[in-house]
Write a protein that holds these residues in place. Structure first.
Motif, PDB file in Angstrom:
ATOM      1  N   ALA A   1     -11.965 -39.954   5.548  1.00  0.00           N
ATOM      2  CA  ALA A   1     -13.063 -38.989   5.415  1.00  0.00           C
ATOM      3  C   ALA A   1     -12.783 -37.837   6.372  1.00  0.00           C
ATOM      4  O   ALA A   1     -12.440 -38.056   7.533  1.00  0.00           O
ATOM      5  CB  ALA A   1     -14.403 -39.627   5.731  1.00  0.00           C
ATOM      6  N   GLN A   2     -12.894 -36.643   5.842  1.00  0.00           N
ATOM      7  CA  GLN A   2     -12.649 -35.444   6.643  1.00  0.00           C
ATOM      8  C   GLN A   2     -13.844 -34.514   6.484  1.00  0.00           C
ATOM      9  O   GLN A   2     -14.199 -34.147   5.360  1.00  0.00           O
ATOM     10  CB  GLN A   2     -11.381 -34.755   6.160  1.00  0.00           C
ATOM     11  CG  GLN A   2     -11.025 -33.525   6.952  1.00  0.00           C
ATOM     12  CD  GLN A   2      -9.640 -33.018   6.575  1.00  0.00           C
ATOM     13  OE1 GLN A   2      -8.767 -33.788   6.222  1.00  0.00           O
ATOM     14  NE2 GLN A   2      -9.460 -31.717   6.657  1.00  0.00           N
ATOM     15  N   PHE A   3     -14.448 -34.148   7.602  1.00  0.00           N
ATOM     16  CA  PHE A   3     -15.588 -33.251   7.555  1.00  0.00           C
ATOM     17  C   PHE A   3     -15.095 -31.815   7.431  1.00  0.00           C
ATOM     18  O   PHE A   3     -14.345 -31.337   8.276  1.00  0.00           O
ATOM     19  CB  PHE A   3     -16.485 -33.422   8.779  1.00  0.00           C
ATOM     20  CG  PHE A   3     -17.209 -34.738   8.751  1.00  0.00           C
ATOM     21  CD1 PHE A   3     -18.384 -34.882   8.030  1.00  0.00           C
ATOM     22  CD2 PHE A   3     -16.689 -35.842   9.405  1.00  0.00           C
ATOM     23  CE1 PHE A   3     -19.038 -36.099   7.960  1.00  0.00           C
ATOM     24  CE2 PHE A   3     -17.328 -37.061   9.350  1.00  0.00           C
ATOM     25  CZ  PHE A   3     -18.504 -37.193   8.630  1.00  0.00           C
ATOM     26  N   LEU A   4     -15.493 -31.158   6.356  1.00  0.00           N
ATOM     27  CA  LEU A   4     -15.157 -29.756   6.144  1.00  0.00           C
ATOM     28  C   LEU A   4     -16.142 -28.880   6.900  1.00  0.00           C
ATOM     29  O   LEU A   4     -15.806 -27.779   7.344  1.00  0.00           O
ATOM     30  CB  LEU A   4     -15.158 -29.429   4.657  1.00  0.00           C
ATOM     31  CG  LEU A   4     -14.289 -30.367   3.796  1.00  0.00           C
ATOM     32  CD1 LEU A   4     -14.431 -30.024   2.331  1.00  0.00           C
ATOM     33  CD2 LEU A   4     -12.845 -30.319   4.253  1.00  0.00           C
TER      34      LEU A   4
ATOM     35  N   VAL B   1     -20.648 -31.408   4.941  1.00  0.00           N
ATOM     36  CA  VAL B   1     -19.748 -31.511   3.786  1.00  0.00           C
ATOM     37  C   VAL B   1     -18.545 -32.359   4.194  1.00  0.00           C
ATOM     38  O   VAL B   1     -17.893 -32.071   5.206  1.00  0.00           O
ATOM     39  CB  VAL B   1     -19.253 -30.126   3.305  1.00  0.00           C
ATOM     40  CG1 VAL B   1     -18.293 -30.267   2.127  1.00  0.00           C
ATOM     41  CG2 VAL B   1     -20.431 -29.230   2.935  1.00  0.00           C
ATOM     42  N   ALA B   2     -18.250 -33.378   3.396  1.00  0.00           N
ATOM     43  CA  ALA B   2     -17.112 -34.251   3.698  1.00  0.00           C
ATOM     44  C   ALA B   2     -16.257 -34.458   2.459  1.00  0.00           C
ATOM     45  O   ALA B   2     -16.781 -34.608   1.349  1.00  0.00           O
ATOM     46  CB  ALA B   2     -17.603 -35.599   4.214  1.00  0.00           C
ATOM     47  N   ALA B   3     -14.950 -34.445   2.669  1.00  0.00           N
ATOM     48  CA  ALA B   3     -13.990 -34.830   1.632  1.00  0.00           C
ATOM     49  C   ALA B   3     -13.646 -36.288   1.907  1.00  0.00           C
ATOM     50  O   ALA B   3     -13.213 -36.631   3.010  1.00  0.00           O
ATOM     51  CB  ALA B   3     -12.747 -33.955   1.705  1.00  0.00           C
TER      52      ALA B   3
ATOM     53  N   PRO C   1      -9.788 -41.868  -6.163  1.00  0.00           N
ATOM     54  CA  PRO C   1     -10.782 -40.803  -6.286  1.00  0.00           C
ATOM     55  C   PRO C   1     -10.888 -39.957  -5.013  1.00  0.00           C
ATOM     56  O   PRO C   1     -10.646 -40.438  -3.913  1.00  0.00           O
ATOM     57  CB  PRO C   1     -12.095 -41.550  -6.505  1.00  0.00           C
ATOM     58  CG  PRO C   1     -11.719 -42.931  -6.903  1.00  0.00           C
ATOM     59  CD  PRO C   1     -10.384 -43.197  -6.281  1.00  0.00           C
ATOM     60  N   LEU C   2     -11.274 -38.705  -5.224  1.00  0.00           N
ATOM     61  CA  LEU C   2     -11.647 -37.813  -4.127  1.00  0.00           C
ATOM     62  C   LEU C   2     -13.094 -37.422  -4.361  1.00  0.00           C
ATOM     63  O   LEU C   2     -13.434 -36.913  -5.430  1.00  0.00           O
ATOM     64  CB  LEU C   2     -10.770 -36.558  -4.104  1.00  0.00           C
ATOM     65  CG  LEU C   2     -11.188 -35.489  -3.094  1.00  0.00           C
ATOM     66  CD1 LEU C   2     -11.058 -36.003  -1.662  1.00  0.00           C
ATOM     67  CD2 LEU C   2     -10.369 -34.223  -3.287  1.00  0.00           C
ATOM     68  N   TYR C   3     -13.937 -37.709  -3.401  1.00  0.00           N
ATOM     69  CA  TYR C   3     -15.355 -37.347  -3.479  1.00  0.00           C
ATOM     70  C   TYR C   3     -15.632 -36.274  -2.436  1.00  0.00           C
ATOM     71  O   TYR C   3     -15.396 -36.492  -1.246  1.00  0.00           O
ATOM     72  CB  TYR C   3     -16.265 -38.538  -3.158  1.00  0.00           C
ATOM     73  CG  TYR C   3     -16.147 -39.739  -4.052  1.00  0.00           C
ATOM     74  CD1 TYR C   3     -15.632 -39.674  -5.341  1.00  0.00           C
ATOM     75  CD2 TYR C   3     -16.574 -40.980  -3.595  1.00  0.00           C
ATOM     76  CE1 TYR C   3     -15.556 -40.793  -6.147  1.00  0.00           C
ATOM     77  CE2 TYR C   3     -16.505 -42.108  -4.402  1.00  0.00           C
ATOM     78  CZ  TYR C   3     -15.990 -42.010  -5.669  1.00  0.00           C
ATOM     79  OH  TYR C   3     -15.913 -43.130  -6.466  1.00  0.00           O
ATOM     80  N   VAL C   4     -16.108 -35.124  -2.861  1.00  0.00           N
ATOM     81  CA  VAL C   4     -16.655 -34.152  -1.921  1.00  0.00           C
ATOM     82  C   VAL C   4     -18.145 -34.433  -1.894  1.00  0.00           C
ATOM     83  O   VAL C   4     -18.820 -34.376  -2.928  1.00  0.00           O
ATOM     84  CB  VAL C   4     -16.348 -32.701  -2.339  1.00  0.00           C
ATOM     85  CG1 VAL C   4     -17.022 -31.724  -1.375  1.00  0.00           C
ATOM     86  CG2 VAL C   4     -14.841 -32.468  -2.376  1.00  0.00           C
ATOM     87  N   MET C   5     -18.627 -34.781  -0.721  1.00  0.00           N
ATOM     88  CA  MET C   5     -20.024 -35.173  -0.569  1.00  0.00           C
ATOM     89  C   MET C   5     -20.748 -34.171   0.320  1.00  0.00           C
ATOM     90  O   MET C   5     -20.156 -33.597   1.233  1.00  0.00           O
ATOM     91  CB  MET C   5     -20.104 -36.585   0.022  1.00  0.00           C
ATOM     92  CG  MET C   5     -19.432 -37.615  -0.870  1.00  0.00           C
ATOM     93  SD  MET C   5     -19.375 -39.272  -0.149  1.00  0.00           S
ATOM     94  CE  MET C   5     -21.109 -39.647  -0.101  1.00  0.00           C
TER      95      MET C   5
END
Length: 140
Positions: free
Chosen positions: A86-89, A93-95, A113-117
């Motif tokens: 998990a990377q916080f943009l 917002v996290a990728a 999967p890649l989830y942008v949350m």
């Protein structure tokens, strides 16, 4: 400064735990073929690309697809989802990179999967832009 860092670390830890719970709910709802539980995880303006490349724009398109496909899926429900990164943009917002593993008597199938949350004002993390990508059997 130290108190600020501790507050930031606590916020990050809480966010990571909340994100992991969303991914665990994706797993649970997929196993149960629970369309409504799955749909509750989406932002109203979400974008979803299925593992077969079908692009679904907005909650209504995602809901129509999910309500049609998920309850009648021809797999036995043995699937696991695991957050691998998990990377916080931004703080809200996290990728999120997920390892998805479907188990069947014919062999396992893996997805990445890649989830942008996004974190909503009420604190909930929602699926906002997602790409469900299958992993090739021989990813050479």
């Amino acid at each position: 400064m130290i108190a600020s860092m501790n507050t930031e670390q606590a916020t990050t830890t809480a966010s990571l735990e909340a994100i992991a719970q969303v991914v665990a709910t994706v797993e649970r709802t997929q196993r149960a073929k629970d369309a409504e539980g799955f749909l509750a995880l989406f932002h109203p303006q979400a974008l979803w690309t299925t593992g077969h490349g079908k692009v679904l724009i907005g909650f209504e398109a995602i809901a129509e697809f999910t309500r049609t496909v998920l309850p009648t899926a021809d797999w036995d429900g043995e699937v696991t989802y695991e957050v691998v990164h998990a990377q916080f943009l931004r703080p809200d917002v996290a990728a999120v990179k997920v390892r998805q593993l479907y188990r069947s008597p014919d062999g396992d199938t893996e997805g990445a999967p890649l989830y942008v949350m996004t974190r909503e004002p009420d604190g909930r993390w929602l699926l906002t832009a997602c790409q469900n990508t299958p992993v090739a059997a021989d990813p050479a």
